[in-house]
Design an enzyme around this catalytic site. Sequence first.
Site, mmCIF file in Angstrom:
data_model
loop_
_atom_site.group_PDB
_atom_site.id
_atom_site.type_symbol
_atom_site.label_atom_id
_atom_site.label_comp_id
_atom_site.label_asym_id
_atom_site.label_seq_id
_atom_site.Cartn_x
_atom_site.Cartn_y
_atom_site.Cartn_z
ATOM 1 N N PHE A 284 40.450 34.167 25.917
ATOM 2 C CA PHE A 284 40.535 33.036 25.466
ATOM 3 C C PHE A 284 39.909 32.895 23.737
ATOM 4 O O PHE A 284 40.231 32.112 23.059
ATOM 5 C CB PHE A 284 39.371 32.306 26.231
ATOM 6 N N LEU A 285 39.175 33.912 23.581
ATOM 7 C CA LEU A 285 38.484 33.924 22.073
ATOM 8 C C LEU A 285 39.401 34.335 21.098
ATOM 9 O O LEU A 285 39.423 34.075 19.821
ATOM 10 C CB LEU A 285 37.267 35.096 22.254
ATOM 11 N N GLY A 286 40.276 35.527 21.472
ATOM 12 C CA GLY A 286 41.303 35.938 20.695
ATOM 13 C C GLY A 286 42.010 35.143 19.728
ATOM 14 O O GLY A 286 41.988 35.137 18.412
ATOM 15 N N ASP A 287 42.543 34.116 20.286
ATOM 16 C CA ASP A 287 43.271 33.143 19.515
ATOM 17 C C ASP A 287 42.374 32.244 18.461
ATOM 18 O O ASP A 287 42.805 32.036 17.337
ATOM 19 C CB ASP A 287 44.345 32.324 20.024
ATOM 20 N N GLN A 288 41.185 32.134 18.944
ATOM 21 C CA GLN A 288 40.245 31.143 18.350
ATOM 22 C C GLN A 288 39.759 31.836 17.012
ATOM 23 O O GLN A 288 39.258 31.165 16.116
ATOM 24 C CB GLN A 288 39.090 30.685 19.081
ATOM 25 N N HIS B 27 49.500 32.116 22.610
ATOM 26 C CA HIS B 27 48.432 31.125 21.837
ATOM 27 C C HIS B 27 47.938 32.279 20.475
ATOM 28 O O HIS B 27 48.195 31.730 19.129
ATOM 29 C CB HIS B 27 47.156 30.715 22.442
ATOM 30 N N GLN C 133 38.109 22.927 17.620
ATOM 31 C CA GLN C 133 39.049 23.920 17.052
ATOM 32 C C GLN C 133 39.643 23.634 15.902
ATOM 33 O O GLN C 133 40.080 24.564 15.104
ATOM 34 C CB GLN C 133 39.949 24.413 18.118
#
EC number: 6.5.1.4
Length: 340
Positions: free
Chosen positions: A284-288, A308, A102
């Site tokens: 989970f994908l949003g902040d990534q 996050h 990440q």
Amino acid sequence: MSMIVIDGSYGEGGGQILRTSVALSVITGKPVRIYNIRANRPNPGLRPQHMHGILALKELSGAKVKGAQVGSTVLEFYPGRARPRHIRVPIKTAGSVTLVLQALLPAMAFIGGSFEITGGTDVPWSPPVDYLRHVTLFALEKMGLRAEIEIKRRGHYPKGGGLVVGRVEPWEERKPLVALEWRHIELFGGISHATNLPEHVASRQAKAARERLSEFYDVPINIYEEVSRSLGPGSGIVVWAETDVLRLGGDALGKRGKPAEAVGREAADELLEQLTSRAAVDRFLGDQLVPFLAFAGGEIKVAEITNHLVTNVWVVEQFLGKIFEVEGEVGEPGRVRVVG
């Protein structure tokens, strides 16, 4: 160049602030000072797992670093001249491979390069490597970024020993991502694995997930079952819904005394929960995606605004100015758009 100063206790206040701050320092060439690192945690300061991401980015960018030791609550990072390199990250414990990635992926997107990371591929409190491969990279490819991740060996808590290799091509054509609501699900995919455990563990996890998903949706379900050897035992499953927009995911880890069927159902239930709002991006994908959206533009609807995500937006804006608009409350579905 003036130094960016980041309060490490802001918002979520964890290792993510470090990962995003140092990655953006490499991308922008701006030095960064992070203070109050994990100030509100029971064991404040840098932990061993944070060091790996910082040192990988130091190597990638030829940076000078002050305060990079376990327990330090202040870090200064002065990026040098970044160039494509082969980065080796030997995590001797079950420290998370995906949390290192990440930090590494956004920076490497602007430089290119390859990596080899040992450690934990499927461990608590971090995304499983299969999620990164099949959900995160799928979204980044839509944005024009080409990256590959290959799992050579699994690593579980407490022994680790996993091995992941890959490469990132320089991100030359940045495509804005517009991912709002999905209209239909084309299929469910997944990987159920069992390491140093009987084959039936992977099969039972997969079967339970299939049965649960098929209760709600009549679409093809393809869950691959993998049995492997490594330093220690472990199991897990990642499932995803391939929609007309992106993929949304759910996952679960096995542990001693937890039936394989419960593991499979847990992953399926997590995915089903993500699908209820019809948002194209799971929580989970949003902040990534935030650091990538900052440079490509676009608008996404997320199944849940998380701390996050809000924290990552704040960190990015310390470097790039006010470029995001976040609509919605933490814990609820919402939208993130690039306006700058």
